[in-house]
Design a protein around this motif. Structure first.
Motif, short mmCIF file in Angstrom:
data_model
loop_
_atom_site.label_atom_id
_atom_site.label_comp_id
_atom_site.label_asym_id
_atom_site.label_seq_id
_atom_site.Cartn_x
_atom_site.Cartn_y
_atom_site.Cartn_z
N LEU A 211 0.83 -1.21 0.00
CA LEU A 211 0.00 0.00 0.00
C LEU A 211 0.86 1.25 0.00
CD1 LEU A 211 -2.27 2.05 0.96
CD2 LEU A 211 -2.00 1.03 3.21
N ARG A 212 1.89 1.27 0.84
CA ARG A 212 2.76 2.43 0.93
C ARG A 212 3.45 2.70 -0.40
NH1 ARG A 212 6.43 1.43 5.63
NH2 ARG A 212 7.35 -0.05 4.19
N ALA A 213 3.96 1.64 -1.03
CA ALA A 213 4.62 1.80 -2.32
C ALA A 213 3.64 2.28 -3.39
CB ALA A 213 5.26 0.48 -2.74
N TYR A 214 2.42 1.78 -3.35
CA TYR A 214 1.39 2.18 -4.30
C TYR A 214 1.05 3.65 -4.16
CZ TYR A 214 -3.32 2.29 -6.41
OH TYR A 214 -4.42 2.61 -7.16
N ALA A 215 0.90 4.11 -2.91
CA ALA A 215 0.58 5.51 -2.67
C ALA A 215 1.70 6.42 -3.15
CB ALA A 215 0.31 5.73 -1.18
N VAL A 216 2.94 6.04 -2.87
CA VAL A 216 4.07 6.87 -3.29
C VAL A 216 4.18 6.90 -4.81
CG1 VAL A 216 6.59 7.04 -3.26
CG2 VAL A 216 5.35 6.53 -1.15
N GLU A 217 3.91 5.79 -5.45
CA GLU A 217 3.98 5.73 -6.91
C GLU A 217 3.01 6.69 -7.56
OE1 GLU A 217 2.62 2.54 -10.30
OE2 GLU A 217 3.83 1.77 -8.62
N HIS A 218 1.80 6.79 -7.00
CA HIS A 218 0.76 7.62 -7.61
C HIS A 218 0.75 9.06 -7.11
CE1 HIS A 218 -1.57 4.68 -9.99
NE2 HIS A 218 -1.05 3.80 -9.14
N LEU A 219 1.24 9.28 -5.89
CA LEU A 219 1.15 10.62 -5.30
C LEU A 219 2.50 11.29 -5.14
CD1 LEU A 219 -1.40 9.85 -2.42
CD2 LEU A 219 -1.89 10.54 -4.77
N GLY A 220 3.58 10.52 -5.28
CA GLY A 220 4.90 11.05 -4.98
C GLY A 220 5.31 12.21 -5.87
N THR A 221 5.85 13.23 -5.25
CA THR A 221 6.40 14.39 -5.95
C THR A 221 7.27 15.15 -4.97
OG1 THR A 221 5.83 16.33 -7.30
CG2 THR A 221 4.47 15.92 -5.36
N ASP A 222 7.93 16.18 -5.42
CA ASP A 222 8.80 16.95 -4.53
C ASP A 222 7.98 17.59 -3.40
OD1 ASP A 222 10.91 16.28 -6.14
OD2 ASP A 222 10.90 18.16 -7.28
N GLY A 223 8.63 17.71 -2.25
CA GLY A 223 7.98 18.40 -1.14
C GLY A 223 6.99 17.58 -0.36
N GLY A 224 7.08 16.25 -0.45
CA GLY A 224 6.16 15.39 0.29
C GLY A 224 6.29 15.59 1.80
N VAL A 225 5.19 15.40 2.50
CA VAL A 225 5.15 15.58 3.95
C VAL A 225 4.54 14.33 4.59
CG1 VAL A 225 4.26 16.97 5.87
CG2 VAL A 225 4.88 18.08 3.70
N LEU A 226 5.19 13.83 5.64
CA LEU A 226 4.63 12.76 6.45
C LEU A 226 3.94 13.38 7.65
CD1 LEU A 226 7.60 10.20 6.39
CD2 LEU A 226 5.44 10.05 5.12
N ILE A 227 2.71 12.93 7.94
CA ILE A 227 1.91 13.51 9.01
C ILE A 227 1.57 12.41 10.01
CG2 ILE A 227 -0.10 14.93 9.54
CD1 ILE A 227 -0.38 15.32 6.45
N VAL A 228 1.83 12.67 11.28
CA VAL A 228 1.49 11.72 12.34
C VAL A 228 0.29 12.25 13.12
CG1 VAL A 228 3.79 10.74 12.54
CG2 VAL A 228 3.22 12.75 13.88
N ASP A 229 -0.64 11.35 13.40
CA ASP A 229 -1.83 11.75 14.16
C ASP A 229 -2.54 10.49 14.63
OD1 ASP A 229 -3.61 13.41 15.39
OD2 ASP A 229 -4.49 14.23 13.57
N GLU A 230 -3.54 10.67 15.44
CA GLU A 230 -4.29 9.54 15.99
C GLU A 230 -5.77 9.78 15.80
OE1 GLU A 230 -4.54 10.51 20.67
OE2 GLU A 230 -2.53 10.64 19.77
#
Length: 422
Positions: free
Chosen positions: A66-85
């Motif tokens: 899933l993670r690889a799939y998301a990065v393949e389709h959404l990946g571009t410069d300036g990506g941000v990882l967000i942590v939350d609950e």
């Protein structure tokens, strides 16, 4: 399904996983095993229940896909990882990790489970790419009988929510996710160990903190509260910037920043509401020099995770599960995240390739780009070709009512046993 099919050693769970995903994307009112089985044309929920509980497959491996799939389709410069609950309100005490605890979902202390999530956001879209079920220390970690009843593996030990967040961030970065920034709310920004881990890794962050956070100004010589710093700033220190587009257009605030500590790349970022004057504070660090506009952009991206939670719960049933087991929770959540990532990828691929213009919709008769809810609605037309007979619907009605009667008898029996003799 082609991406994750190899994670299932047998054809039966593979077919059930496909039916489960289609059910999550369907118009079923509740995305639990009973309704997903009915949606798939099964005569009983057994195949769906086995998929979540007993079938042999690794939810973490599917998470990696899933993670690889998301990065393949959404990946571009300036990506941000967000942590939350986010919280999942539950009854009883048998569900893994459940206890009375504060959850922002309800806005108060409730009997609930809490999941810590990692989202990946770019200009192309955003998706949930990892998850951890929070296991409270005192009520769960030391209770061996309760752990075994909920199927919690022996190797799972207590970890704070910021620690769970760092584990997910580290796993994403080690997997090659290109994200120069991490952001999160106060629950994560206040944790010095999380911030230190990000700095050691060379990953920049913009983390929300409380107004009472003490920072060091004057080249690190003077400790002072963040709100005191804001009160001393001259009018010329504030600049107007947009924190990104909201439902009603650009979200403009006044922003100020000030160097803190002895590191020239360490800042206190302050946001001021232009109407109410309300302040918000962020601790920022980057391995290289950045602009105020870049820090504002990252701070504004944090709200993307709330949109992910809303879409995951309303569109693909993230919170519709009726499972108690540790493994079952992770399996349902992973498949729901995969369904959401699929919808997000379709939306990203379908978006017109033109420069972003926040004012275009106001002066153009063209329809807006396809949204996640609209894509799911269209997909139900494509996939929902099954004609369900009245006999089949009656069969499921009888099935549900029989099991509800069994549950009611069990509750009555337990209650009569618990009542003291009069």
């Amino acid at each position: 399904m082609a991406r994750i099919a190899g994670r299932f050693g047998r054809v039966e769970p593979r077919a059930s996983a496909r039916a489960y995903l289609l059910g999550l994307l369907s118009k079923a009112e509740r995305k639990n095993c009973w309704q997903l089985a009915e949606q798939a044309g099964h005569i009983r929920p057994g195949p769906m229940q086995r998929l979540l509980r007993y079938a042999r497959w690794d939810a973490d491996a599917v998470r990696d896909d899933l993670r690889a799939y998301a990065v393949e389709h959404l990946g571009t410069d300036g990506g941000v990882l967000i942590v939350d609950e986010t919280g999942f309100v539950k009854k009883g005490r048998a569900s893994a990790g459940v206890q009375r605890q504060y959850t922002g979902t309800a806005g108060r202390i409730e009997n609930s489970q809490v999941g810590v999530f990692l989202a990946y956001a770019t200009s192309q879209g955003r998706a949930l790419i990892d998850r951890r079920l929070y296991l409270p220390e005192h009520s769960w970690c030391g209770d061996l009988e309760r752990r075994r009843a909920a199927g919690i593996p022996d190797e799972i030990t207590f970890a704070t929510k910021p620690r769970l967040a760092w584990e997910m961030v580290a796993a994403a970065l080690d997997a090659g996710v290109q994200a120069p920034w991490v952001t999160g709310d106060e629950a994560y920004g206040q944790d010095p160990q999380l911030r230190a881990a990000l700095e050691t890794h060379g990953t920049g962050y913009v983390m929300a903190v409380a107004c009472s956070m003490r920072v060091r100004i004057n080249h690190g010589r003077t400790p002072v509260r963040a709100d005191t710093v804001a009160g001393r700033l001259p009018a010329t220190a504030w600049q107007r910037h947009s924190a990104g587009n909201g439902a009603k257009g650009p979200r403009h605030y006044d922003w100020a920043w000030i160097h803190i500590g002895t590191d020239e790349h360490r800042h206190l970022l302050i946001r001021r509401n232009r109407t109410s004057g309300e302040l918000a504070f962020y601790l920022c660090w980057s391995p290289t020099a950045v602009t105020l506009a870049e820090l504002v952009r990252v701070a504004g991206v944090r709200w993307s995770v709330e949109e992910c939670f809303q879409a995951a719960k309303s569109q693909v049933g993230l919170d519709h599960y009726q499972v108690r087991n540790w493994i079952s929770w992770h399996r349902h959540i992973t498949l729901a995240m995969l369904a959401l990532a699929f919808l997000t990828a379709v939306a990203a691929d379908a978006a017109p390739k033109r420069p972003t213009d926040p004012h275009r919709s106001a002066r153009s008769s063209e329809p807006i780009s396809l949204t996640v809810p609209e894509i799911r609605h269209l997909l139900t037309v494509v996939f929902d070709t099954q004609v369900v007979t009245a006999t089949r619907r009656l069969h499921w009605s009888i099935w549900r009512r029989r099991h509800q009667a069994t549950a009611r008898r069990s509750h009555y029996r337990r209650r009569s046993t618990d009542e003291p003799a009069g």
